[in-house]
Write an enzyme that holds these catalytic residues in place. Structure first.
Site, short mmCIF file in Angstrom:
data_model
loop_
_atom_site.label_atom_id
_atom_site.label_comp_id
_atom_site.label_asym_id
_atom_site.label_seq_id
_atom_site.Cartn_x
_atom_site.Cartn_y
_atom_site.Cartn_z
N ASP A 1 -6.85 5.16 -4.16
CA ASP A 1 -7.61 3.52 -3.85
C ASP A 1 -7.70 3.50 -2.40
OD1 ASP A 1 -8.07 1.15 -4.61
OD2 ASP A 1 -6.04 0.56 -5.62
N LYS B 1 -7.52 -2.41 -14.80
CA LYS B 1 -6.56 -3.24 -14.39
C LYS B 1 -7.06 -4.74 -14.26
CE LYS B 1 -5.91 -3.75 -9.42
NZ LYS B 1 -5.71 -3.25 -8.16
C1 R5P Z 1 -7.57 -4.19 -4.79
O1 R5P Z 1 -8.75 -4.25 -5.33
C2 R5P Z 1 -7.37 -2.81 -4.00
O2 R5P Z 1 -8.35 -2.02 -4.34
C3 R5P Z 1 -6.18 -2.30 -3.94
O3 R5P Z 1 -6.05 -1.63 -5.44
C4 R5P Z 1 -4.90 -3.42 -3.87
O4 R5P Z 1 -5.00 -4.24 -2.75
C5 R5P Z 1 -3.53 -2.81 -4.11
O5 R5P Z 1 -2.69 -3.77 -3.99
P1 R5P Z 1 -0.93 -3.67 -4.29
O6 R5P Z 1 -0.65 -2.36 -3.69
O7 R5P Z 1 -0.56 -5.09 -3.95
O8 R5P Z 1 -1.17 -3.60 -5.86
#
Ligand code: R5P
Length: 284
Positions: free
Chosen positions: A210, A184
């Protein structure tokens, strides 16, 4: 020992009260007409160990935590433990650009003023614990999330980025399935790119795990990749479900089969209780 739940975390406070066999302190709280918060602890907590439970998100809940901490201190609590199910502002854990604050440090400094011990759950990065000037610990929701996934016939756990790989690996060991990660790149606050990658997902049930789902962008892009690779069912799993804006719609439109989060922030998707991860810190 008394437990005090702030308005953002009454659920976790009640669960901890049951698990630790410790009473919930009686409090009254209200908002003044101008929206300022008021709280009063009714029980005599003088000389007691008090566990205050409050998520620091959104902002007004953080002020509420400060006021409860001060009320406990003023009432003569012997020891104050602060449980922060979701520690807001943890993602601004450094100065990414000149002129920025280190927001996580600001909160940690202020919380440390009236706390003997702090416990939080899956902080975005563990080093934020060093910002507290009191003892600070974290616990992981992964074992409880993995337990929930055990009867979902999951074949693979996927991390949406390399940073979440350890979490995916840990869950895969509990579920006894494969794990992998995606690549990502964050473009801005609400845009990310997931590089296409060879994934062995055909006809598989895949859970993407996550720490946070905020706008849902990361998960939505990951689901799309998985569906392209022929995945059967896709579950999105997180510790902290912020679900900002139209996150849920994005996840559903991407083809998600189930959204699962813990109750560090309570929502319709809080399928997993976080208290079993926290209570061991207080059991003798
Ligand atoms: C970022 O590194 C976190 O681990 C999450 O992947 C992030 O906060 C997710 O954000 P969103 O849902 O806005 O993509």
């Amino acid at each position: 020992m008394y437990i005090i739940g702030g308005t953002a975390s009454k659920n976790v406070a009640e669960d901890l009260s049951k698990e630790l066999d410790a009473p919930l302190a009686n409090t009254i709280s209200k908002r003044f007409p101008d929206d300022e918060f008021y709280v009063r602890i009714l029980d005599d907590i003088s000389g007691e160990h008090v566990i205050i439970v409050q998520t620091t998100y959104p902002d007004h809940n953080t002020v509420e935590l400060f006021l409860i901490q001060n009320a406990a201190e003023e009432a003569g609590a012997k020891e104050i433990s602060v449980v922060i199910p979701y520690f807001g502002y943890a993602r601004q854990d450094t100065k990414f650009q000149k002129g920025e604050p280190i927001s996580a440090k600001v909160l940690a400094n202020l919380i440390s003023l009236s706390a003997d011990k702090v416990i939080t759950v899956d902080p975005h990065k563990e080093h934020i614990l060093d910002f507290f000037s009191t003892s600070a610990y974290s616990c992981s929701a992964v074992p409880e999330l993995a337990k929930y996934l055990k009867n979902k016939d999951i074949n693979m756990i996927l991390a949406p980025d390399k940073g979440a790989l350890e979490r995916a690996k840990q869950a895969s060991e509990i579920i006894k399935c494969d794990f992998d990660y995606m690549e990502k790149t964050r473009i801005d606050d609400s845009t990310i790119e997931i590089k296409p990658k060879k994934l062995d997902a055909k006809n598989k049930n895949v859970a993407i795990i996550d720490d946070i789902i905020s706008t849902g962008g990361t998960m939505a892009k990951s689901i799309q990749q998985l569906k392209k690779h022929g995945a059967k069912n896709v579950f999105v799993v997180c510790t902290h479900g912020l679900f900002a804006g139209d996150a849920i719609k994005k996840l559903n439109n991407a083809g998600c089969d189930e959204i699962i989060s813990t109750d560090t922030i309570q929502s319709d998707f809080s399928r997993v209780k976080i208290s079993p991860c926290i209570s061991p810190f207080f059991k003798k």
